[in-house]
Design a protein around this motif. Structure first.
Motif, PDB file in Angstrom:
ATOM      1  N   VAL A 162      69.993  29.402   4.964  1.00  0.00           N
ATOM      2  CA  VAL A 162      71.020  29.199   5.998  1.00  0.00           C
ATOM      3  C   VAL A 162      71.319  27.709   6.157  1.00  0.00           C
ATOM      4  O   VAL A 162      72.481  27.309   6.290  1.00  0.00           O
ATOM      5  CB  VAL A 162      70.597  29.836   7.338  1.00  0.00           C
ATOM      6  N   ALA A 163      70.296  26.868   6.120  1.00  0.00           N
ATOM      7  CA  ALA A 163      70.513  25.416   6.197  1.00  0.00           C
ATOM      8  C   ALA A 163      71.375  24.937   5.036  1.00  0.00           C
ATOM      9  O   ALA A 163      72.287  24.125   5.220  1.00  0.00           O
ATOM     10  CB  ALA A 163      69.174  24.679   6.212  1.00  0.00           C
TER      11      ALA A 163
ATOM     12  N   ARG B 245      70.865  19.364  -1.219  1.00  0.00           N
ATOM     13  CA  ARG B 245      71.107  20.733  -1.691  1.00  0.00           C
ATOM     14  C   ARG B 245      70.003  21.200  -2.633  1.00  0.00           C
ATOM     15  O   ARG B 245      69.530  22.328  -2.516  1.00  0.00           O
ATOM     16  CB  ARG B 245      72.473  20.810  -2.373  1.00  0.00           C
TER      17      ARG B 245
ATOM     18  N   THR C 136      84.551  22.122   5.373  1.00  0.00           N
ATOM     19  CA  THR C 136      85.245  21.834   6.631  1.00  0.00           C
ATOM     20  C   THR C 136      85.647  20.372   6.725  1.00  0.00           C
ATOM     21  O   THR C 136      86.771  20.044   7.085  1.00  0.00           O
ATOM     22  CB  THR C 136      84.345  22.214   7.828  1.00  0.00           C
TER      23      THR C 136
ATOM     24  N   ALA D 291      73.540  26.776   3.402  1.00  0.00           N
ATOM     25  CA  ALA D 291      74.890  27.298   3.652  1.00  0.00           C
ATOM     26  C   ALA D 291      75.630  26.436   4.672  1.00  0.00           C
ATOM     27  O   ALA D 291      76.827  26.153   4.508  1.00  0.00           O
ATOM     28  CB  ALA D 291      74.814  28.748   4.130  1.00  0.00           C
ATOM     29  N   ILE D 292      74.933  25.998   5.696  1.00  0.00           N
ATOM     30  CA  ILE D 292      75.554  25.125   6.704  1.00  0.00           C
ATOM     31  C   ILE D 292      76.010  23.824   6.056  1.00  0.00           C
ATOM     32  O   ILE D 292      77.111  23.335   6.320  1.00  0.00           O
ATOM     33  CB  ILE D 292      74.596  24.870   7.882  1.00  0.00           C
ATOM     34  N   GLU D 293      75.181  23.255   5.200  1.00  0.00           N
ATOM     35  CA  GLU D 293      75.551  22.028   4.483  1.00  0.00           C
ATOM     36  C   GLU D 293      76.805  22.267   3.648  1.00  0.00           C
ATOM     37  O   GLU D 293      77.740  21.468   3.666  1.00  0.00           O
ATOM     38  CB  GLU D 293      74.388  21.565   3.611  1.00  0.00           C
TER      39      GLU D 293
ATOM     40  N   ALA E 294      71.145  16.251  15.440  1.00  0.00           N
ATOM     41  CA  ALA E 294      70.321  16.856  14.392  1.00  0.00           C
ATOM     42  C   ALA E 294      68.861  16.927  14.830  1.00  0.00           C
ATOM     43  O   ALA E 294      68.182  17.940  14.618  1.00  0.00           O
ATOM     44  CB  ALA E 294      70.446  16.065  13.087  1.00  0.00           C
TER      45      ALA E 294
ATOM     46  N   VAL F 190      79.152  24.688   3.926  1.00  0.00           N
ATOM     47  CA  VAL F 190      80.310  24.972   4.774  1.00  0.00           C
ATOM     48  C   VAL F 190      80.790  23.682   5.436  1.00  0.00           C
ATOM     49  O   VAL F 190      81.997  23.451   5.554  1.00  0.00           O
ATOM     50  CB  VAL F 190      79.976  26.052   5.827  1.00  0.00           C
ATOM     51  N   GLY F 191      79.854  22.850   5.838  1.00  0.00           N
ATOM     52  CA  GLY F 191      80.229  21.562   6.439  1.00  0.00           C
ATOM     53  C   GLY F 191      81.032  20.705   5.483  1.00  0.00           C
ATOM     54  O   GLY F 191      82.003  20.058   5.875  1.00  0.00           O
TER      55      GLY F 191
END
Length: 146
Positions: free
Chosen positions: A129-130, A28, A140, A132-134, A90, A136-137
């Motif tokens: 965006v990467a 991050r 989840t 944010a994906i981390e 990945a 959100v993952g």
């Protein structure tokens, strides 16, 4: 030359950061720093700022790889087969988006009057965006485990 110098020390520094903070936190922080470094050429042509940007972006190009590998191992701790499958996905996604990004940004550059600043803004946005994906993952996965 500066980008290459950054690439030489990048994996060592990101590995050291991961040893100290853990892979999740290191990834991050790396994404945040990289986003800023990629955006620098969009806002200034100061030689000092461009030197810093080149070193940092050069460092994170290969330095993100061990962070992602470590993060995959953190997210999938007890299944080597699942880790291999995640790493394959990945790697494939990275290759596809790298190629699409290269073609897309080349096309955009050719049709926008040679505005490099826009390309750096898009690059910085992609890193955000990467991140944010981390994030959100994590939410989840946390819900699935909880």
């Amino acid at each position: 030359m500066l980008y290459g110098l950054g690439a030489v020390v990048g994996p060592l520094l990101t590995g050291h950061l991961a040893d100290r903070a853990g892979f999740a936190a290191a990834l991050r922080v790396a994404f945040l720093i990289e986003a800023v470094a990629v955006a620098i050429p969009a806002v200034t042509t100061s030689p000092a700022a461009l030197i810093i940007s080149s070193l940092i972006v050069g460092g994170f190009t290969p330095g993100i790889v061990p962070l992602v590998i470590g993060r995959i191992h953190e997210l999938i701790p007890h299944s080597a087969a699942s880790q291999r499958a995640a790493w394959a996905q990945a790697t494939t996604a990275f290759a596809l988006f790298q190629a699409a990004g290269a073609y897309g940004l080349s096309y955009l550059y050719a049709h926008n009057g040679g505005d490099y600043a826009l390309l750096f803004v898009i690059g910085a946005a992609a890193v955000v965006v990467a991140l944010a994906i981390e994030l959100v993952g994590v939410v989840t996965i946390g819900r699935r485990r909880g």
